[in-house]
Enzyme design. Structure first.
Site, short mmCIF file in Angstrom:
data_model
loop_
_atom_site.label_atom_id
_atom_site.label_comp_id
_atom_site.label_asym_id
_atom_site.label_seq_id
_atom_site.Cartn_x
_atom_site.Cartn_y
_atom_site.Cartn_z
N ASP A 1 0.81 -1.22 0.00
CA ASP A 1 0.00 0.00 0.00
C ASP A 1 0.84 1.27 0.00
O ASP A 1 2.06 1.22 0.17
CB ASP A 1 -0.96 -0.01 1.21
CG ASP A 1 -0.28 -0.46 2.49
OD1 ASP A 1 0.96 -0.37 2.58
OD2 ASP A 1 -0.98 -0.91 3.41
N ASN B 1 -7.57 -3.13 14.24
CA ASN B 1 -8.96 -3.41 13.83
C ASN B 1 -9.03 -4.57 12.84
O ASN B 1 -10.05 -4.80 12.22
CB ASN B 1 -9.60 -2.16 13.21
CG ASN B 1 -8.87 -1.69 11.96
OD1 ASN B 1 -7.90 -2.32 11.52
ND2 ASN B 1 -9.32 -0.59 11.37
N HIS C 1 -7.22 -4.89 10.09
CA HIS C 1 -6.93 -4.62 8.67
C HIS C 1 -5.65 -5.33 8.22
O HIS C 1 -4.76 -5.59 9.01
CB HIS C 1 -6.90 -3.11 8.36
CG HIS C 1 -5.72 -2.36 8.87
ND1 HIS C 1 -5.77 -1.01 9.19
CD2 HIS C 1 -4.43 -2.73 9.08
CE1 HIS C 1 -4.58 -0.61 9.58
NE2 HIS C 1 -3.75 -1.63 9.52
N GLU D 1 -9.58 -1.91 5.35
CA GLU D 1 -10.24 -1.66 6.63
C GLU D 1 -11.49 -2.55 6.75
O GLU D 1 -11.94 -3.12 5.76
CB GLU D 1 -10.63 -0.17 6.71
CG GLU D 1 -9.45 0.80 6.58
CD GLU D 1 -8.56 0.86 7.83
OE1 GLU D 1 -8.52 -0.10 8.61
OE2 GLU D 1 -7.87 1.89 8.00
P1 PGA Z 1 2.22 -1.71 12.63
O1 PGA Z 1 1.05 -1.66 11.59
O2 PGA Z 1 3.18 -2.73 12.13
O3 PGA Z 1 2.81 -0.33 12.61
O4 PGA Z 1 1.62 -2.06 13.94
C1 PGA Z 1 0.51 -2.86 11.13
C2 PGA Z 1 -0.66 -2.57 10.27
O5 PGA Z 1 -1.34 -1.55 10.51
O6 PGA Z 1 -0.94 -3.35 9.36
#
Ligand code: PGA
Length: 245
Positions: A67, A136, A138, A143
């Site tokens: 992304d 959450n 994702h 999302e």
């Molecule tokens: P993080 O993010 O590795 O910074 O916890 C993971 C994500 O949001 O997929």
């Protein structure tokens, strides 16, 4: 889903790097799907150290990132392109022609989404996809409520995701509101998936992943439909699973 339990973030990073290095050595033309965020930073550090020590080569490796924020150009310090250069690409012998990250500054974003899926198809799909998980649930920036059949698309980031990522920006208002993400269907097409989970703030997501139902309200649950997923999770991420039903 195969679960590897490890002690802590460092052990998770080491184990993940070991798996990736093995794949790269056995298949020097592998297509790796890469993730950003705090979770894979340690893994990338281990890949760099291994490259320097053992000369593991990435010359023919291809990469596809999950992304990118919309509105941030490649040189913006908060773009994922910049993150990848800093945390990995500038320190290994990868051919920059083989790196693919959605262009969040593209003038035609719909076309950018279409061509990203085309690029992935042209590469023959992702061989090994590295994933983190959002609080959450994702995966990528897919999302909750993202359809499971989604291809690369534009998303509006959930307020909780913007809040979680605000630590990288000077002000919350500077966190982009939208992103381009590989879709859930695009992620599921990967031949193999490696999900990294560390820390107690991921424990609830981890528990839901392990014990919850498959539902679009929790995107990571779709991984249960894939036949080659390995999760590397540390004690803190697993801990709430031990006390809750
Ligand atoms: P993080 O993010 O590795 O910074 O916890 C993971 C994500 O949001 O997929």
């Amino acid at each position: 889903m195969n679960l590897i339990k490890v002690e802590n973030y460092e052990e998770m990073s080491q184990k993940a790097a070991e798996i990736i290095i093995n794949k790269v050595v056995n298949n020097p033309k592998i297509t790796l799907g890469l993730a950003t965020g705090g979770t894979p930073e340690g893994t990338y550090q281990h890949l760099i150290e291994n490259h320097q020590k053992n000369q593991t080569t990435y010359q023919h490796v291809k990469t596809v990132n999950l992304d990118e924020y919309i509105g941030l150009g490649a040189t913006d310090p908060n773009s994922y392109r910049h993150y990848m250069n800093e945390h990995l690409f500038n320190h290994i012998d990868i051919d920059f022609e083989n790196i693919h990250i959605p262009n969040g500054a593209a003038t035609n974003l719909q076309e950018e989404c279409r061509s990203y899926d085309y690029v992935i198809d042209q590469l023959g799909g992702v061989d090994l996809q590295i994933l983190g998980i959002g609080r959450n649930g994702h995966i990528g920036f897919n999302e909750p409520q993202t359809p499971f059949n989604s291809k690369t698309h534009i998303v509006e980031l959930a307020p909780s995701t913007r809040k979680a990522n605000a630590r990288y920006f000077n002000r919350f208002d500077n966190v982009p509101t939208h992103a381009i993400t590989m879709g859930i269907a695009s992620i599921l097409k990967s031949k193999e998936i490696l999900l990294l989970v560390s820390g107690e703030d991921k424990a609830e997501a981890m528990q839901r992943l392990q014990h919850g139902e498959i539902s679009e309200s929790f995107p990571a649950s779709v991984l249960k439909k894939h036949n080659n997923v390995t999760i590397i999770a540390d004690k803190k991420a697993i801990s709430s699973c031990l006390v809750s039903p």
